[in-house]
Design a protein around this motif. Structure first.
Motif, PDB file in Angstrom:
ATOM      1  N   ASP A 114      -2.937  32.654  32.756  1.00  0.00           N
ATOM      2  CA  ASP A 114      -1.680  32.209  32.155  1.00  0.00           C
ATOM      3  C   ASP A 114      -1.203  33.198  31.093  1.00  0.00           C
ATOM      4  O   ASP A 114      -0.004  33.498  31.001  1.00  0.00           O
ATOM      5  CB  ASP A 114      -1.875  30.814  31.552  1.00  0.00           C
ATOM      6  N   THR A 115      -2.142  33.714  30.306  1.00  0.00           N
ATOM      7  CA  THR A 115      -1.803  34.715  29.285  1.00  0.00           C
ATOM      8  C   THR A 115      -1.193  35.952  29.947  1.00  0.00           C
ATOM      9  O   THR A 115      -0.180  36.477  29.486  1.00  0.00           O
ATOM     10  CB  THR A 115      -3.066  35.123  28.487  1.00  0.00           C
ATOM     11  N   VAL A 116      -1.804  36.400  31.024  1.00  0.00           N
ATOM     12  CA  VAL A 116      -1.306  37.588  31.716  1.00  0.00           C
ATOM     13  C   VAL A 116       0.096  37.334  32.278  1.00  0.00           C
ATOM     14  O   VAL A 116       1.004  38.155  32.134  1.00  0.00           O
ATOM     15  CB  VAL A 116      -2.294  38.014  32.841  1.00  0.00           C
ATOM     16  N   ARG A 117       0.308  36.163  32.888  1.00  0.00           N
ATOM     17  CA  ARG A 117       1.637  35.835  33.441  1.00  0.00           C
ATOM     18  C   ARG A 117       2.698  35.834  32.343  1.00  0.00           C
ATOM     19  O   ARG A 117       3.785  36.382  32.520  1.00  0.00           O
ATOM     20  CB  ARG A 117       1.600  34.466  34.112  1.00  0.00           C
ATOM     21  N   SER A 118       2.371  35.197  31.208  1.00  0.00           N
ATOM     22  CA  SER A 118       3.341  35.148  30.112  1.00  0.00           C
ATOM     23  C   SER A 118       3.671  36.548  29.619  1.00  0.00           C
ATOM     24  O   SER A 118       4.831  36.867  29.337  1.00  0.00           O
ATOM     25  CB  SER A 118       2.799  34.315  28.949  1.00  0.00           C
ATOM     26  N   LEU A 119       2.633  37.377  29.501  1.00  0.00           N
ATOM     27  CA  LEU A 119       2.846  38.759  29.051  1.00  0.00           C
ATOM     28  C   LEU A 119       3.755  39.520  30.016  1.00  0.00           C
ATOM     29  O   LEU A 119       4.672  40.230  29.603  1.00  0.00           O
ATOM     30  CB  LEU A 119       1.510  39.491  28.977  1.00  0.00           C
ATOM     31  N   LEU A 120       3.500  39.351  31.304  1.00  0.00           N
ATOM     32  CA  LEU A 120       4.300  40.071  32.302  1.00  0.00           C
ATOM     33  C   LEU A 120       5.756  39.641  32.243  1.00  0.00           C
ATOM     34  O   LEU A 120       6.662  40.477  32.285  1.00  0.00           O
ATOM     35  CB  LEU A 120       3.738  39.843  33.708  1.00  0.00           C
ATOM     36  N   LEU A 121       5.987  38.332  32.107  1.00  0.00           N
ATOM     37  CA  LEU A 121       7.367  37.838  32.027  1.00  0.00           C
ATOM     38  C   LEU A 121       8.063  38.380  30.791  1.00  0.00           C
ATOM     39  O   LEU A 121       9.215  38.800  30.835  1.00  0.00           O
ATOM     40  CB  LEU A 121       7.370  36.305  32.006  1.00  0.00           C
ATOM     41  N   LYS A 122       7.337  38.375  29.678  1.00  0.00           N
ATOM     42  CA  LYS A 122       7.898  38.861  28.412  1.00  0.00           C
ATOM     43  C   LYS A 122       8.258  40.349  28.537  1.00  0.00           C
ATOM     44  O   LYS A 122       9.365  40.768  28.173  1.00  0.00           O
ATOM     45  CB  LYS A 122       6.852  38.648  27.315  1.00  0.00           C
ATOM     46  N   LEU A 123       7.323  41.129  29.074  1.00  0.00           N
ATOM     47  CA  LEU A 123       7.543  42.570  29.162  1.00  0.00           C
ATOM     48  C   LEU A 123       8.632  42.904  30.175  1.00  0.00           C
ATOM     49  O   LEU A 123       9.402  43.850  29.991  1.00  0.00           O
ATOM     50  CB  LEU A 123       6.236  43.276  29.512  1.00  0.00           C
ATOM     51  N   GLN A 124       8.708  42.122  31.225  1.00  0.00           N
ATOM     52  CA  GLN A 124       9.777  42.342  32.202  1.00  0.00           C
ATOM     53  C   GLN A 124      11.135  42.129  31.531  1.00  0.00           C
ATOM     54  O   GLN A 124      12.055  42.926  31.716  1.00  0.00           O
ATOM     55  CB  GLN A 124       9.593  41.396  33.393  1.00  0.00           C
ATOM     56  N   LYS A 125      11.245  41.054  30.741  1.00  0.00           N
ATOM     57  CA  LYS A 125      12.515  40.752  30.063  1.00  0.00           C
ATOM     58  C   LYS A 125      12.867  41.818  29.034  1.00  0.00           C
ATOM     59  O   LYS A 125      13.989  42.298  28.964  1.00  0.00           O
ATOM     60  CB  LYS A 125      12.427  39.402  29.359  1.00  0.00           C
ATOM     61  N   GLU A 126      11.854  42.184  28.226  1.00  0.00           N
ATOM     62  CA  GLU A 126      12.118  43.125  27.128  1.00  0.00           C
ATOM     63  C   GLU A 126      12.467  44.521  27.633  1.00  0.00           C
ATOM     64  O   GLU A 126      13.264  45.224  27.029  1.00  0.00           O
ATOM     65  CB  GLU A 126      10.879  43.236  26.231  1.00  0.00           C
ATOM     66  N   ARG A 127      11.815  44.930  28.716  1.00  0.00           N
ATOM     67  CA  ARG A 127      11.939  46.329  29.142  1.00  0.00           C
ATOM     68  C   ARG A 127      12.734  46.518  30.423  1.00  0.00           C
ATOM     69  O   ARG A 127      12.883  47.638  30.891  1.00  0.00           O
ATOM     70  CB  ARG A 127      10.537  46.920  29.364  1.00  0.00           C
TER      71      ARG A 127
END
Ligand SMILES: Nc1ncnc2c1ncn2[C@@H]1O[C@H](COP(=O)(O)OP(=O)(O)O)[C@@H](O)[C@H]1O
Ligand SMILES: [Mg+2]
Length: 255
Positions: A171-184
């Motif tokens: 779940d941590t990895v999924r949240s990180l990926l979503l966040k980084l996709q949005k930010e970058r």
């Protein structure tokens, strides 16, 4: 305005006796999270290996950022990165040392600073001095992801990024990926066997079966097209011996 960053045409890979990838075509748009799905042996890893220039296609074309793989491999590889739980860093070395070694492959200026900043993002700052072998699988996954961000990739290829993780770490990895996709505005091309994860992460999915694309669309549209959950579709696919479950014909098989 859609802007394709990956364009694959009639891609095929034949090993001695196995047709691993059997003439697939697809595009991936900038900023898209694409779930590349299919049973074991469907040809997912072989496709990723060709997209990364690690395997030479038997035939077909790959264009990434409008450049041709493998001809413009050097250019493309500077702008993409890859992570898989099955690739490991040298175990005996401290995490920081390993990450610095990888930084050198990409000639990243101020590598130590960059690593420290990313370590904050991925919640692994406290692990940088630890020897790699002492990390838990969840910690290793986050360090591997950090490694994949060292060159600020525009496309990230992830082969089963959450496969070896417990539900919390995944779940941590999924949240990180979503966040980084949005930010970058990052483009993510990933494989997974976890259909709930796929529904949560993917803007679009491609289902591969025996080296062929047999379904494509948003998770919702593929679900509706097949009249069940993605999980049910996946299981039916994996169990079908010769042909994929009737996707477009509406034909009913005799019992
Ligand atoms: N280096 C190889 N040599 C021979 N056959 C291979 C090789 N790599 C993969 N294959 C075969 O190609 C098919 C697709 O494998 P793979 O791309 O790993 O599938 P997936 O990642 O979807 O599970 C399988 O039948 C596999 O055994
Ligand atoms: Mg695989």
């Amino acid at each position: 305005m859609p802007e394709p960053v990956i364009e694959v045409r009639d891609l095929r890979k034949v090993f001695a006796k196995t047709v691993a990838v059997d003439g697939i075509s697809f595009s991936v748009q900038k900023g898209e999270i694409l779930g590349f799905l299919g049973p074991n042996g469907a040809g997912k890893t072989t496709t990723i290996a060709m997209l990364l220039g690690l395997l030479t296609p038997t035939s077909g074309t790959i264009s990434i950022f409008g450049k041709s793989m493998p001809k413009d491999r050097q250019h493309i590889l500077q702008r993409v990165n890859f992570s898989s739980p099955y690739t490991n860093m040298p175990y005996g070395l401290p995490v920081m040392t390993n990450l610095k070694i990888f930084s050198r492959l990409y000639t990243i200026p101020n590598a130590a600073q960059k690593i420290s900043a990313l370590a904050e993002t991925f919640g692994v700052a406290h692990l940088l001095k630890r020897r790699t072998m002492t990390l838990s699988s969840g910690e290793t996954a986050r360090v591997n992801l950090l490694k994949a961000f060292l060159n600020d990739p525009e496309i990230l290829f992830l082969d089963e990024p959450t496969a070896s993780l417990d539900p919390e770490a995944a779940d941590t990895v999924r949240s990180l990926l979503l966040k980084l996709q949005k930010e970058r505005g990052l483009t993510i091309f990933y494989t997974s066997h976890n259909m709930q994860e796929v529904e949560r992460l993917s803007h679009r999915i491609i289902f591969l079966h025996r080296g062929k694309v047999i379904a494509e669309g948003t998770p919702e549209s593929v679900r509706k097209q097949h009249g069940g959950s993605l999980e049910e579709f996946f299981i039916a696919l994996a169990r079908s011996e010769t042909t994929p479950p009737a996707a477009h014909s509406g034909h009913e098989e005799a019992p």
